[in-house]
Design a protein around this motif. Sequence first.
Motif, mmCIF file in Angstrom:
data_model
loop_
_atom_site.group_PDB
_atom_site.id
_atom_site.type_symbol
_atom_site.label_atom_id
_atom_site.label_comp_id
_atom_site.label_asym_id
_atom_site.label_seq_id
_atom_site.Cartn_x
_atom_site.Cartn_y
_atom_site.Cartn_z
ATOM 1 N N GLU A 236 0.326 -40.664 7.309
ATOM 2 C CA GLU A 236 0.613 -41.296 6.023
ATOM 3 C C GLU A 236 1.043 -40.295 4.950
ATOM 4 O OE1 GLU A 236 0.857 -44.453 5.715
ATOM 5 O OE2 GLU A 236 0.212 -44.657 7.804
ATOM 6 N N ASN A 237 0.977 -39.021 5.279
ATOM 7 C CA ASN A 237 1.311 -37.994 4.284
ATOM 8 C C ASN A 237 2.824 -37.989 3.999
ATOM 9 O OD1 ASN A 237 2.326 -35.161 3.676
ATOM 10 N ND2 ASN A 237 0.135 -34.944 3.295
ATOM 11 N N PRO A 238 3.208 -38.049 2.728
ATOM 12 C CA PRO A 238 4.643 -38.150 2.392
ATOM 13 C C PRO A 238 5.478 -36.987 2.946
ATOM 14 C CG PRO A 238 3.280 -38.463 0.426
ATOM 15 C CD PRO A 238 2.347 -38.113 1.538
ATOM 16 N N ASP A 239 4.943 -35.764 2.908
ATOM 17 C CA ASP A 239 5.710 -34.616 3.428
ATOM 18 C C ASP A 239 5.867 -34.721 4.943
ATOM 19 O OD1 ASP A 239 6.061 -33.475 0.960
ATOM 20 O OD2 ASP A 239 4.222 -32.270 1.092
ATOM 21 N N VAL A 240 4.814 -35.130 5.611
ATOM 22 C CA VAL A 240 4.900 -35.274 7.065
ATOM 23 C C VAL A 240 5.917 -36.357 7.404
ATOM 24 C CG1 VAL A 240 3.643 -35.876 9.177
ATOM 25 C CG2 VAL A 240 2.528 -34.481 7.406
ATOM 26 N N LYS A 241 5.864 -37.442 6.637
ATOM 27 C CA LYS A 241 6.823 -38.531 6.873
ATOM 28 C C LYS A 241 8.253 -38.041 6.701
ATOM 29 C CE LYS A 241 4.394 -42.793 5.762
ATOM 30 N NZ LYS A 241 4.236 -43.842 4.748
ATOM 31 N N GLU A 242 8.455 -37.287 5.629
ATOM 32 C CA GLU A 242 9.823 -36.869 5.337
ATOM 33 C C GLU A 242 10.324 -35.820 6.325
ATOM 34 O OE1 GLU A 242 10.536 -35.679 1.321
ATOM 35 O OE2 GLU A 242 12.577 -35.006 1.761
ATOM 36 N N PHE A 243 9.494 -34.810 6.580
ATOM 37 C CA PHE A 243 10.010 -33.676 7.355
ATOM 38 C C PHE A 243 9.769 -33.783 8.858
ATOM 39 C CE2 PHE A 243 9.334 -31.918 3.061
ATOM 40 C CZ PHE A 243 10.668 -31.618 2.779
ATOM 41 N N TYR A 244 8.761 -34.542 9.240
ATOM 42 C CA TYR A 244 8.443 -34.573 10.675
ATOM 43 C C TYR A 244 8.587 -35.941 11.322
ATOM 44 C CZ TYR A 244 6.825 -29.859 10.085
ATOM 45 O OH TYR A 244 6.773 -28.517 9.823
ATOM 46 N N LEU A 245 8.526 -36.979 10.522
ATOM 47 C CA LEU A 245 8.633 -38.303 11.133
ATOM 48 C C LEU A 245 9.983 -38.932 10.839
ATOM 49 C CD1 LEU A 245 5.022 -39.591 10.372
ATOM 50 C CD2 LEU A 245 5.907 -38.748 12.551
ATOM 51 N N GLY A 246 10.814 -38.218 10.087
ATOM 52 C CA GLY A 246 12.160 -38.698 9.832
ATOM 53 C C GLY A 246 12.223 -39.963 9.003
ATOM 54 N N MET A 247 11.247 -40.172 8.111
ATOM 55 C CA MET A 247 11.361 -41.275 7.170
ATOM 56 C C MET A 247 10.979 -40.765 5.787
ATOM 57 S SD MET A 247 8.201 -43.449 8.679
ATOM 58 C CE MET A 247 7.484 -43.052 10.239
#
Length: 248
Positions: A236-247
């Motif tokens: 749910e972390n915004p940085d993880v979403k952006e950089f690692y989950l491609g959303m």
Amino acid sequence: AKAETLLEVNNIEVIYNHVILVLKGVSLTVAKGGITALLGGNGAGKTTTLKAISNLLHSERGEVTKGSILYRGDPVADLNPSELVQRGVIQVMEGRHCFEHLTVEENLLTGAYTRRVGKGQIDADLERVYEYFPRLRERRKSQAGYTSGGEQQMCAIGRALMSRPEMILLDEPSMGLAPQLVEEIFGIVKDLNEAEGVSFLLAEQNTNVALRFAHYGFILESGRVVMDGPAAELRENPDVKEFYLGMS
Ligand code: ATP
């Protein structure tokens, strides 16, 4: 209550060829009974971390120059890989590494080599591997080199299981596999964890799948842990979403 810590990596530095500093102070822990994901892009240092733990860096001219690695509280830096297997820790290398000219079953049997147990026990363990991996039973007489990529990955994990490990270090299990097979393999990892309490430290570039199956994650960037937390929080972390989950 906090789960017992099985593996503890404290601030390790790894240098290749005496000059190339690749791990710049990596710390992580794996709880007993846990699935811990070690995440990060290509070249972040995931494989190096696993090899540091299982003492496989020497052949690559790498060495741990700082920090400590403890298993059940004991330093393991001086143990060779087979001594570590006897303590209960085994690594499944990236790229699968089955013996191509042996059959699937012969490959599995090589995994029991460090154990001093009778044939009855070995047969029972083989049966247990086939229960987790029905595909391996079907392919047991096939030469491993002629089986599919997914079957070879299963064979490598099955072979590791034959040593009756307490913890498996699994390097990039999803590599080169179709999504459906990735799900199948991670599903088996989860079953092994839940049914038998096998702990896992798995290195993965596929953040999405790893964070769905792991309990906890560490994210490496350029040889440093930049973030860690429960898998559900990282997802749910915004940085993880952006950089690692491609959303985003
Ligand atoms: P990958 O998914 O590509 O395996 P990784 O996160 O596992 O990536 P490592 O394989 O640990 O990363 O590599 C980390 C860094 O160390 C990279 O920059 C790589 O080029 C370097 N490296 C790896 N092995 C060696 C070696 N034997 N000699 C010198 N440098 C190396």
